[in-house]
Design a protein around this motif. Structure first.
Motif: not given
Ligand code: 5AD
Ligand code: SF4
Length: 474
Positions: A211-212, A241-244, A248-251
């Motif tokens: 996770a970010p 690829r993760a979600e906070s 919200s999507p994070w690359d």
């Protein structure tokens, strides 16, 4: 592409492990008349180094202190690599030497972990041919170390934990870093690329991203501790690829931007970046970064399209070259490094020459070159391989000689320039040694000790890949 959320080790499981650690803190001192000493040696890549830091953290939690050599240790653990046959042979040779130590010391215990033992055939071999090994656990069991040690020290039997698994994410494990000023920071684990030569997807499981929030918190803690360099780790960081928590999507570029925004004087590095997913957004993020080192490790593997196809790499030589040109257009001083495999099954002389030509075009700072090594369970291991080993060695030597010439030319361009260098320790020829932003090792003299600090160093000599210099601001 959307990815399923990774399975995380449940909090209750981690709590159970902490309980085993507390039990060991009671059991072990009685047995050893004080804290037992552990020695952990790491083979292989930085991912393994990062695992070893979590392993040492857990050993500390279980009440171990640390020794500087296996001879002085009560518990010796080798964290192994499986990427090439040579890595395995080296580990097995070293393990063999532990037998005598174990025979002479009643209380000594030996453990083997990591990628090599995650392969069924190796685990079997250790079970049958290495009876002096007490504990064997694979990459998926790192977070269960307290429990495995508890079983080992209370039941006295050999303990094995090498079950196959798609892999989990274990957050919050204790951690003991080797360096105070350079930190490894894993952002993802596993690999879904299945390059046909590579054992990594078989031993490290499916791709899963942290996770970010967890990555950012760890980075902040690293910088607060005074570190000057963070290297983000993943088999393919571009697949991050993760979600906070807010959904919200994070690359990877977004993660890199958020890390780059942290305050402090530090370098951010990352590896490894797969060319097929290296996006313009990533290059732009690098170019605009305040802390991101202008260094891109972009494994080419081969400069020939047929070989790249057989390797399942997902790009052509022309696409790779265009990526390298885009990167240099945005960052003229960009240092590029690469991995290359020579002698992939069926590689012809002409195909090898294409690799040489591409290496000449890109002008890498340095190269990691390997002779193809067949790995059990991979597709390439089943391919016809008519080229002799002697011929592969010849190609390997030709490639390394070419790279040496390129490296010497690039080094010579640095003469008289002043570089920013992170001082890493004592030098062999001069007082100190460090690395420049481009990843080049440089030795230099300075009036005061500068280990763990950034130093401005003027390059005074450049021979082949060796650089010498002198600190200019003191
Ligand atoms: N044989 C030789 N080299 C290999 N690598 C990975 N698998 C093999 C193999 N079977 C090299 C690749 C990779 C680097 C980490 O190791 O170049 O990028
Ligand atoms: Fe690292 Fe791959 Fe070796 Fe495992 S097999 S230690 S992931 S290089």
């Amino acid at each position: 592409m959307e990815k399923a959320k990774p399975r995380v080790v449940p909090a209750a499981e981690l709590e159970k492990q902490r309980e085993f650690a507390a039990l060991l803190c009671e059991v072990l001192p009685e047995r050893f008349d004080g804290a037992p000493r552990a020695f952990v040696r790491t083979f292989g890549c930085q991912g393994n180094e990062a695992d070893s830091e979590r392993i040492r953290g857990q050993l500390e939690l279980c009440g171990f202190s640390f020794s500087k050599s296996p001879e002085e240790a009560d518990f010796v653990l080798y964290n192994t690599c499986a990427v090439r046959g040579h890595a395995e042979d080296r580990a097995l040779g070293n393990i063999g030497r532990l037998k005598q130590l174990r025979e002479n010391r009643e209380a000594m215990r030996i453990g083997i972990c990591g990628c090599m033992v995650q392969q069924e055939s190796v685990a079997q071999k250790l079970r049958e041919q290495y009876p002096f090994i007490d504990l064997v656990f694979g990459t998926h069991a790192v977070h269960r170390l307290p429990e495995l040690l508890y079983r080992l020290y209370t039941n006295e039997k050999r303990v094995y934990a090498v079950a196959n698994s798609p892999g989990l994410l274990a957050e919050g494990l204790p951690l003991r870093r080797e360096s105070g000023f350079k930190a490894w920071l894993p952002i993802m684990y596993g690999c879904d690329n299945f390059c046909t030569y590579c054992v990594v997807p078989l031993v490290r499981g499916r791709e899963r991203s942290r996770a970010p929030e967890a990555v950012l918190a760890e980075a902040r803690a690293i910088l607060d501790s005074g570190a000057k360099e963070i290297t983000l780790l993943g088999q393919n960081v571009n697949s991050y690829r993760a979600e906070s928590a807010d959904g919200s999507p994070w690359d990877f570029p977004r993660l890199l931007q958020a890390l780059d925004a942290l305050e402090g004087d530090y370098w951010l590095r990352f590896m490894t970046s797969h060319p097929k997913d290296c996006s313009p957004a990533l290059l732009k993020t690098m170019a605009n970064g305040r802390h991101i080192a202008r260094h891109l490790h972009l494994p080419l593997q081969s400069g020939d399209d047929r070989v790249l196809r057989e390797m399942h790499r997902g790009y052509t030589a022309a696409q790779y070259l265009s990526l390298a040109e885009q990167a240099r257009a945005l960052m003229p001083a960009l240092s590029m490094t690469s991995d290359i495999i020579v002698g992939f099954p069926g590689e012809t002389e002409e195909e090898f020459r294409k690799t040489l030509r591409l290496v000449e075009r890109v002008e890498y700072t340095s190269l990691f070159t390997f002779i193809y090594s067949p790995r059990e369970g991979t597709q390439a291991a089943r391919m016809d391989d008519p080229v002799s080993h002697a011929e592969k060695v010849r190609r390997f030597q030709e490639l390394t000689a070419l790279q040496e010439k390129i490296a010497a030319r690039r080094s010579a361009e640095l003469l008289e320039q002043t570089l920013r260098v992170l001082c890493e320790g004592a030098g062999k020829r001069l007082a100190f040694a460090g690395r420049s932003e481009s990843g080049k090792v440089i030795e230099f003299d300075a009036a005061a000790p500068r280990i763990g600090q950034f130093v401005r160093v003027k390059v005074t000599a450049a021979k082949n890949w060796l650089l010498d210099g002198a600190a200019v601001d003191d």
